[in-house]
Design an enzyme around this catalytic site. Structure first.
Site, mmCIF file in Angstrom:
data_model
loop_
_atom_site.group_PDB
_atom_site.id
_atom_site.type_symbol
_atom_site.label_atom_id
_atom_site.label_comp_id
_atom_site.label_asym_id
_atom_site.label_seq_id
_atom_site.Cartn_x
_atom_site.Cartn_y
_atom_site.Cartn_z
ATOM 1 N N GLY A 1 37.771 44.204 32.087
ATOM 2 C CA GLY A 1 37.964 45.250 33.087
ATOM 3 C C GLY A 1 37.160 44.863 34.302
ATOM 4 O O GLY A 1 36.953 43.687 34.565
ATOM 5 N N ALA B 1 36.533 38.540 20.904
ATOM 6 C CA ALA B 1 37.576 39.570 20.809
ATOM 7 C C ALA B 1 36.951 40.944 21.019
ATOM 8 O O ALA B 1 35.778 41.159 20.716
ATOM 9 C CB ALA B 1 38.244 39.502 19.444
ATOM 10 N N PHE C 1 31.430 33.381 42.706
ATOM 11 C CA PHE C 1 31.703 33.381 41.262
ATOM 12 C C PHE C 1 30.657 34.164 40.463
ATOM 13 O O PHE C 1 30.645 34.092 39.237
ATOM 14 C CB PHE C 1 31.778 31.942 40.749
ATOM 15 C CG PHE C 1 32.875 31.136 41.408
ATOM 16 C CD1 PHE C 1 34.197 31.234 40.980
ATOM 17 C CD2 PHE C 1 32.599 30.311 42.487
ATOM 18 C CE1 PHE C 1 35.213 30.519 41.609
ATOM 19 C CE2 PHE C 1 33.608 29.587 43.119
ATOM 20 C CZ PHE C 1 34.916 29.693 42.681
ATOM 21 N N CYS D 1 37.006 42.761 39.286
ATOM 22 C CA CYS D 1 37.564 41.449 39.662
ATOM 23 C C CYS D 1 38.781 41.029 38.846
ATOM 24 O O CYS D 1 39.872 40.879 39.397
ATOM 25 C CB CYS D 1 36.481 40.381 39.575
ATOM 26 S SG CYS D 1 35.242 40.591 40.857
ATOM 27 N N ARG E 1 28.527 36.983 38.466
ATOM 28 C CA ARG E 1 28.926 38.053 37.551
ATOM 29 C C ARG E 1 27.976 39.222 37.716
ATOM 30 O O ARG E 1 26.758 39.017 37.791
ATOM 31 C CB ARG E 1 28.836 37.571 36.093
ATOM 32 C CG ARG E 1 29.786 36.470 35.743
ATOM 33 C CD ARG E 1 29.342 35.764 34.482
ATOM 34 N NE ARG E 1 28.043 35.118 34.675
ATOM 35 C CZ ARG E 1 27.354 34.489 33.735
ATOM 36 N NH1 ARG E 1 27.818 34.440 32.502
ATOM 37 N NH2 ARG E 1 26.188 33.920 33.997
HETATM 38 P P1 NAD Z 1 32.045 46.531 46.749
HETATM 39 O O1 NAD Z 1 33.149 47.500 46.725
HETATM 40 O O2 NAD Z 1 30.907 46.684 45.789
HETATM 41 O O3 NAD Z 1 31.406 46.488 48.212
HETATM 42 C C1 NAD Z 1 32.161 46.344 49.362
HETATM 43 C C2 NAD Z 1 31.334 46.882 50.535
HETATM 44 O O4 NAD Z 1 32.008 46.556 51.747
HETATM 45 C C3 NAD Z 1 31.139 48.400 50.523
HETATM 46 O O5 NAD Z 1 29.768 48.702 50.636
HETATM 47 C C4 NAD Z 1 31.932 48.878 51.758
HETATM 48 O O6 NAD Z 1 31.367 50.020 52.376
HETATM 49 C C5 NAD Z 1 31.819 47.662 52.638
HETATM 50 N N1 NAD Z 1 32.847 47.589 53.694
HETATM 51 C C6 NAD Z 1 34.168 47.866 53.612
HETATM 52 N N2 NAD Z 1 34.757 47.654 54.798
HETATM 53 C C7 NAD Z 1 33.803 47.217 55.647
HETATM 54 C C8 NAD Z 1 33.800 46.795 57.006
HETATM 55 N N3 NAD Z 1 34.922 46.780 57.713
HETATM 56 N N4 NAD Z 1 32.637 46.411 57.556
HETATM 57 C C9 NAD Z 1 31.500 46.419 56.845
HETATM 58 N N5 NAD Z 1 31.436 46.789 55.544
HETATM 59 C C10 NAD Z 1 32.574 47.180 54.958
HETATM 60 O O7 NAD Z 1 32.717 45.102 46.587
HETATM 61 P P2 NAD Z 1 32.185 43.855 45.736
HETATM 62 O O8 NAD Z 1 32.299 44.125 44.289
HETATM 63 O O9 NAD Z 1 30.893 43.407 46.300
HETATM 64 O O10 NAD Z 1 33.328 42.780 46.109
HETATM 65 C C11 NAD Z 1 33.425 42.226 47.390
HETATM 66 C C12 NAD Z 1 34.388 41.056 47.325
HETATM 67 O O11 NAD Z 1 33.829 40.025 46.511
HETATM 68 C C13 NAD Z 1 35.743 41.395 46.694
HETATM 69 O O12 NAD Z 1 36.747 40.664 47.329
HETATM 70 C C14 NAD Z 1 35.577 40.925 45.263
HETATM 71 O O13 NAD Z 1 36.801 40.559 44.672
HETATM 72 C C15 NAD Z 1 34.711 39.703 45.437
HETATM 73 N N6 NAD Z 1 33.907 39.381 44.254
HETATM 74 C C16 NAD Z 1 33.303 40.387 43.553
HETATM 75 C C17 NAD Z 1 32.517 40.066 42.446
HETATM 76 C C18 NAD Z 1 31.846 41.156 41.635
HETATM 77 O O14 NAD Z 1 31.366 40.848 40.541
HETATM 78 N N7 NAD Z 1 31.797 42.379 42.102
HETATM 79 C C19 NAD Z 1 32.333 38.732 42.066
HETATM 80 C C20 NAD Z 1 32.950 37.733 42.833
HETATM 81 C C21 NAD Z 1 33.736 38.074 43.921
#
Ligand code: NAD
Length: 436
Positions: free
Chosen positions: A259, A254, A154, A262, A156
């Site tokens: 965007g 507001a 969760f 997530c 941010r």
């Molecule tokens: P991101 O795109 O920043 O990073 C993903 C990473 O995974 C990349 O570095 C990519 O190279 C790597 N990757 C892809 N396939 C791979 C594999 N097979 N083996 C090893 N590495 C691999 O993604 P993120 O923003 O960190 O989000 C990751 C997950 O967490 C998503 O499902 C997202 O919805 C969730 N999430 C994100 C946030 C956020 O604020 N960004 C918050 C909560 C949950």
């Protein structure tokens, strides 16, 4: 102290791995992106997240945190493998599971001892079962003992370390309570409430939480648009609503809408999941429509104030989807810039962290070195992202630099009376006129 492997070194994976190592665990972070891993090995972070660079350095120096591209090395002797790879949207709104599948296949190929697989990526309900099936299918009878736990994240962007270290709750879902409790042990030092539930419920909690937060923002944006037509002030409406303990004040600002990486994809994925099961997610659809419409309305407001956009110069302050991150995924600013360019305007912009990524996404965007350069010869100025640096600008200097006098405060952060008095044509979101 536990031995942990974190798969994916993006916003979630790198923060998770670094924070666990800071809590004393031994962590290997793995990514298939060799450039990322190489950079991390030399202290170069692939993302901007306040405080993260220093925390990575400290824990690497303490010998608790390392990086690799090799699954065999990353999984060697670890008790837990966290999956934190991306789950972007497919064209139809469904979550694209290719990275999760790739990660699971690689885990299965290198599974030689009992392990708990923890899914931190936001994944469609039912993925936990799918992960277990994939591993058994691939390894058959030789599969070492393993279990799957869902542990949605969760945090941010912009306050990720603090969010990880001080969570409101840790949600764990599993068909195996013992494994969920073992994952709970990792978080013990955080003294956060821990909720253990079944796999599918844990996966759903993440989608429902993000959809609810997105709904609050779209709700207040709809109210803002009604305020505009009725001459009320949405900032005060929001303040008055937020004082009600049943409502609370968060996610009631507001503006240009939500965007990022997530909310957009998660609301879409939840809508897709619902629709494919025969449900009619009307509210979620409206939440997305209202959100997109805020971007269109911003362009219309600028066009109306300038008598058309053809040949006009618009300065845009803030390009990332929100402050304190370099993430531009589905940033309102970028959509708006594309629409402005399409309507024949010239756009010049500045962001403290997201300049190069924005330029790569929109080559016709002119980059400026600071907010005052953005204002130079601009017919209108749009505040798209409320970075702190934009909160107290020298508006005398801005006014002198601008060609026109239109300001669209897309996040309602400036004193509209002050700017009006200075001679700007101030436009906000959900604000009444000045009554002349
Ligand atoms: P991101 O795109 O920043 O990073 C993903 C990473 O995974 C990349 O570095 C990519 O190279 C790597 N990757 C892809 N396939 C791979 C594999 N097979 N083996 C090893 N590495 C691999 O993604 P993120 O923003 O960190 O989000 C990751 C997950 O967490 C998503 O499902 C997202 O919805 C969730 N999430 C994100 C946030 C956020 O604020 N960004 C918050 C909560 C949950």
């Amino acid at each position: 102290m536990a031995k942990i492997c974190v798969i994916g070194t993006g916003y979630v994976g790198l923060v998770t791995g670094t924070c666990f190592s800071d809590m004393g665990h031994q962590v290997v972070c793995l990514d298939i992106d060799a450039d990322r891993v190489n950079g991390l090995k030399h202290g170069v972070l692939p993302i901007y997240e306040p405080g993260l660079e220093q925390l990575v350095e400290q824990n690497v120096n303490a010998g608790r945190l390392s990086f690799t591209t090799e699954y065999a090395e990353a999984l060697h002797n670890v008790d837990y493998a966290f999956i934190a790879v991306g789950t972007p949207s497919n064209d139809n709104g469904e979550a694209d599971m290719r990275y999760v599948r790739m990660a699971v296949t690689s885990i299965a190929e290198n599974l030689v001892h009992p392990i708990i697989i923890v899914n931190k990526s936001t994944v469609p309900v039912g993925t936990g079962d799918l992960v277990a099936d994939m591993i058994v299918h691939q390894n058959g009878k030789t599969t070492p003992k393993f279990s799957v736990v869902s542990n949605p994240e969760f945090l941010r962007e912009g306050s990720a370390i603090n969010d990880f270290m001080n969570p409101d709750r840790v949600v764990l879902g599993s068909t195996n309570r013992d494994s969920a409790e073992k994952v709970a042990d990792l978080y013990e030092a955080l003294r956060a409430p821990i909720m253990i539930t079944d796999l599918r419920t844990a996966e759903m909690i993440k989608y429902a939480s993000n959809a609810f937060l997105a709904t609050r923002i779209s709700f207040i944006n709809e109210i803002a648009n009604i305020c505009e037509s009725l001459g009320a002030d949405v900032k005060e409406v929001s303040r008055g609503m937020g004082m009600d303990k049943r409502i609370g004040s968060s996610f009631l600002d507001a503006g240009l809408g939500w965007g990022g990486s997530c909310f957009p994809k998660d609301v879409k994925a939840l809508t897709f999941m619902a629709a494919t099961r025969g449900a009619h997610p009307q509210l979620l659809q409206a939440v997305m429509d209202i959100n997109f419409n805020q971007r269109v309305r911003a362009v219309e407001k600028l066009s109306n104030a300038l008598g058309g956009l053809q040949g006009k110069t618009i300065g845009v302050l803030g390009l990332s989807f929100k402050p304190n991150t370099d993430d531009i995924r589905d940033a309102p600013a970028l959509d708006i810039i594309r629409m402005l360019l399409e309507a024949g305007a010239n756009v010049q912009g500045y962001d403290p962290q997201a300049m190069q990524a924005s330029k790569s996404a929109i080559p016709d965007l002119e980059l400026c070195d600071n907010p005052y350069e953005v204002a130079q010869d601009a017919d209108a100025l749009l505040l798209a992202t409320e970075w702190n640096a934009f909160k107290s600008l020298n508006f005398e200097k801005i006014k002198a630099a601008m060609q026109g006098n239109v300001i669209l405060d897309g996040r309602n952060i400036w004193d509209r009376f002050e700017l009006h008095k200075m001679g700007f044509n101030y436009l906000g979101i959900g604000m009444p006129g000045f009554g002349e």
